[in-house]
Design an enzyme around this catalytic site. Structure first.
Site, short mmCIF file in Angstrom:
data_model
loop_
_atom_site.label_atom_id
_atom_site.label_comp_id
_atom_site.label_asym_id
_atom_site.label_seq_id
_atom_site.Cartn_x
_atom_site.Cartn_y
_atom_site.Cartn_z
N HIS A 55 -2.51 -2.83 -5.21
CA HIS A 55 -1.82 -4.12 -5.29
C HIS A 55 -2.87 -5.21 -5.14
O HIS A 55 -4.03 -4.94 -4.80
CB HIS A 55 -0.75 -4.26 -4.20
CG HIS A 55 -1.31 -4.08 -2.81
ND1 HIS A 55 -2.04 -5.04 -2.17
CD2 HIS A 55 -1.24 -3.03 -1.95
CE1 HIS A 55 -2.41 -4.60 -0.97
NE2 HIS A 55 -1.94 -3.37 -0.82
N SER A 77 0.81 -1.22 0.00
CA SER A 77 0.00 0.00 0.00
C SER A 77 0.85 1.26 0.00
O SER A 77 0.51 2.25 -0.66
CB SER A 77 -0.95 -0.01 1.20
OG SER A 77 -1.87 -1.06 1.09
#
Length: 532
Positions: free
Chosen positions: A440, A65
């Site tokens: 992601h 992140s």
């Protein structure tokens, strides 16, 4: 006469929402997601890359992140601290660091101990095992003999029981060079909380500051015994292995390179006005961190922050436009600090709103998390008609995906899909344009090939969908918007500037995902068509 309401560009980051064709243990594919399914069928879409060299990490390294939001906000591939530190160890330059040499000298001069604290993991998300081993080599090189390793076990960015292998590798290196001992083990659940759950942090702090002999078991045996009780790496109870409490005169190197989960423990050790729990400030104490966790921390930093200029938030601000950021607690630093290139202060005209995450032990206990409140907040901001850019994050796919609980992950995905439908209604009323993507992968891969829970991120690509609004059309394209199929996260900021008709700075090296007007699909190429 009042200004007309602004039709915003809204960037929606579905944290951990990756793409994988195989449906086995794929919470995203299994979940009922009518909103995302319909968007994928009806609007321009593509897949973008979020890992390895595409985000400034080593080849094959999964994204995360922090890295994801940093690349999105910067509009360029940002070389990551993992690579920077690893290179310094491999070329030997870290052993000549004035900050580290001074620390070693201070500790020796006071007759103190050197404590190495960080996530003991090969995951490469918050730290890396090779960095810890390099620090042990540093201690030997500079004749620091009393070295205590305080191992924080992972199990979140790695296999849930990989910790024992890491511990054994640390012990093997200690035996090889003849310096150091593993003094404590503790799961990251306690030592690396980032949500101000001070009761957890206090347990880690007490372990580090209250001495003892241990019970004779090795660190690896302690982990194996916890595994037998179904307690995996993330949740290892704070346990002393050998003597080595942190005391006045000692020195600490906190070797995590990612700041968000290292800050709270550092606050407890260094901030005179710390009020998370009662403790006496240990002085003198030399404290070094690998990277800058918080400018307010009274510590020395080995790798100073890289300066990123002309990032998305800065460009928006310089044009006199207003922007809004929102997420719940777990992802709030990502849409603010990381998205802004490591700057804590908002840009001029940048408003923020933090939504509290549920106070539960693990998020599979509350898979909806605070998605409804995040949606409410975003809709309220959009309806004001004053923001040109809204950046928001739904944490559920990632945070629930990390638990390894497939059923809960499905519930999390479905909750986000419902919220997305409501959000789109708000944006549509304002005529805004929406970009839906992820930072992601995670929730698309909940079990490994052997059927064991997979709690880490993935290297899979993520979806990118463009939903064009009536009042925020893509200039010059009519109804024929086509997206590139070779994009990466760094291309999102240029895409937003493209839609807002703002010039792209030279050092923002990403490329808009929108093909030039007049692009002929038939004569050039056919965009990849994939259904979720």
């Amino acid at each position: 006469m009042a200004d007309a309401p602004i039709a915003p560009v809204v960037l929606v980051i579905l944290d951990g929402w990756g793409y994988r064709q195989t449906t086995d243990y794929n919470a995203i594919a299994v979940a009922n997601t009518p909103v995302m399914d319909s968007l994928w069928e009806a609007y321009p879409k593509t897949l973008i890359r979020t890992s390895g060299k595409d985000v400034g990490l080593p080849e094959g390294q999964m994204g995360n992140s922090e890295v994801g939001h940093l690349n999105i906000g910067a509009g360029r591939i940002v070389p990551q601290e993992l690579v920077r530190i690893t290179d310094a160890i491999e070329d030997g330059s870290i052993f000549q660091s004035p900050v580290l040499i001074n620390l070693c000298d201070e500790v020796k001069g006071r007759g103190g101990k050197l404590h190495l604290i960080g996530l003991s993991s090969a995951g490469g998300v918050h730290s890396h095992l090779c960095h810890l081993l390099g620090l042990l080599d540093l201690a030997k090189l500079h004749s620091v003999s009393d070295v205590c390793v305080h191992a924080i076990t992972d199990g979140r960015d790695t296999n849930p029981t990989e910790g024992v292998n890491v511990i054994e590798a640390i012990q093997a290196h200690i035996d090889k060079i003849g310096v150091g001992r593993i003094s404590t083990v503790c799961g990251r659940y306690y030592a690396m909380d980032r949500d101000r759950r001070w009761d957890r942090v206090k347990k880690a702090y007490d372990l580090l500051t209250e001495d003892g002999e241990g019970d004779g078991r090795s660190a690896s045996q302690i982990l194996k015994d916890f595994y037998a009780q179904d307690i995996t790496d993330e949740f290892i109870l704070p346990t002393r292995v050998a003597p080595g409490a942190i005391e006045p005169g000692d020195g600490i190197i906190f070797y995590n390179f990612r700041p968000d989960r290292a800050r709270q423990l550092c606050y407890a050790f260094t901030m005179p006005d710390f009020d998370g729990f009662e403790r006496d400030l240990i002085q003198p104490l030399s404290f070094v961190t690998f990277t800058q966790y918080d400018p307010k921390l009274p510590v020395k930093v080995v790798f100073e922050p890289q300066s990123l200029t002309n990032i998305l938030g800065e460009v928006i601000a310089k044009k006199g436009l207003r922007q809004f950021r929102t997420a719940e607690t777990e992802k709030y630093p990502h849409v603010t600090y990381f998205f802004n290139g490591g700057l804590e202060q908002p840009f001029e005209g940048e408003d923020r709103e933090l939504i509290q995450s549920p106070m539960v032990a693990t998020y599979d206990k509350a898979p909806v998390m605070s998605a409804e409140a995040v949606t409410d907040t975003a809709c309220a901001a959009i309806k004001k008609g004053i923001y040109s850019l809204v950046v928001m994050n739904y944490a559920n796919p990632d945070m629930v995906g990390h638990t390894g609980n497939m059923e809960a992950a499905v519930q999390a995905i479905e909750a986000v899909d419902r919220c997305l439908g409501r959000l789109l209604g708000c944006i549509n009323k304002m005529g805004g344009t929406v970009l839906i993507t992820a930072d992601h992968g995670n929730a698309e891969y909940m079990r490994d090939e052997e059927g064991n829970p997979w709690t880490a991120h993935t290297t899979n690509p993520v979806p990118f969908i463009l939903v064009e609004g009536e009042k925020r059309k893509i200039p010059g394209h009519g109804a024929n918007v086509v997206l590139r199929n070779d994009g990466r996260l760094a291309d999102i900021a240029p895409t937003i500037l493209d839609i807002l008709q703002l010039p792209q700075p030279n050092n923002m090296t990403g490329k808009s995902l929108i093909e030039p007007a007049g692009f002929d699909v038939k004569t050039n190429r056919t965009p990849v068509r994939i259904s979720l």
